[in-house]
Design an enzyme around this catalytic site. Sequence first.
Site: not given
Length: 394
Positions: A8, A91, A179, A206, A208, A210, A239, A281-283, A326, A329, A377
């Site tokens: 990938n 992928r 995805h 999904h 993450g 993306g 994006r 990054d969401m974190r 990501g 989860e 995946e």
Amino acid sequence: MDSLLVVNAGSSSLKFQIFAITDAGLERRVKGQIGGIGTRPRLQAKAADGVVLVDRSYEPEVVGDLPSAISAARDWLLTLEGFTLRAIGHRVVHGGPDYAAPVLIDAVVLDRLASYQDLAPLHQPNNLAPIRQAMAINPDVPQVACFDTAFHHGHPEAVNCYAMPRSFYDEGVRRYGFHGLSYEYVAERLRDVAPDAARGRVIVAHLGSGASMCALHNGHSAETTMGFTALDGLPMGTRPGQLDPGVVLHLILQRGMSAQAVSDLLYHEAGLKGLSGVSNDMRDLLASDDPHAMLAIDHFIYRCGLNAGMLAAALGGIDAFVFTAGVGENSAPIRARITEGLAWLGAELDPAANDAGATLISTPASKVALYVVPTDEELMIARHTLALLRTRRA
């Protein structure tokens, strides 16, 4: 031992896994990646039992691009003993209108896939690079392309078309969705986790770097948030998600931006990164006290709720909602906030189960079952590759 290699490839990382082919099926033996390509390259890999097999850093000029990362990974993989490579599964983000299922790669297929590069410029060139290199080094090893678009093939034309002259649709300008490998895996896994829900109406998120959502009916894709490219739908790390086409026209005609500059903006500088000015990054956003970071999170949550409503309408209601990838989860706060927006559908979160990362995170009274299902995946790619390999031998 007969084995499959799954690859990938992205712009800044190269992920790979080795699966052994056994009488019982596929067994994951090695999982690794080279991350930080061009900045802080680092090769890491572990065995299935968690034992570290390699942890090696490189100077940026040594592994400065994807081809050099592929070479570094190949050099290390060749040091492994006991594996006989039978095929490589890849992928590939875009299969265009032609490929509704995984396919064995030859020169004709590769040229066709290269023609879709403009539809997925952030992904397709990187997906094809290791294929070309493997074909040059060992053309006798079968390679299989597994597409993120394939799972969504079969939608009615009314779902996939845009309100444009028919000639554009015939030329391939249509909604594809992405995805798909993730959604396909989750749909299969849900049959074990919650068989009743799997047969019903399910929205899978999904989430993450993306991000997209998919409406499943009896395990099949009925609708999805991404369209012609992977820019559409939910806001993502870099994006923007859904965007009025007039914005693009304004940037070109009024601001004088070139097409390339607009492409760079929409693929690399927009989304959570652009809106927050802090991070993609969401974190990082959750940990920040910058009000623009909170704005980016609020926008992400709001758009998730809107798109969930759209997909619920496509299904005529929902029986279950699944978080994966990501953010989906691993981020209990984001799951909690998205679930608040699903209250009108009857969704009710169990905070303790959510904080614990349980598989089922809804209360017994919830009218919509809420699940956390890790995606895989690479395993999906391995399964498709093995199936095609066996068909080829039959």
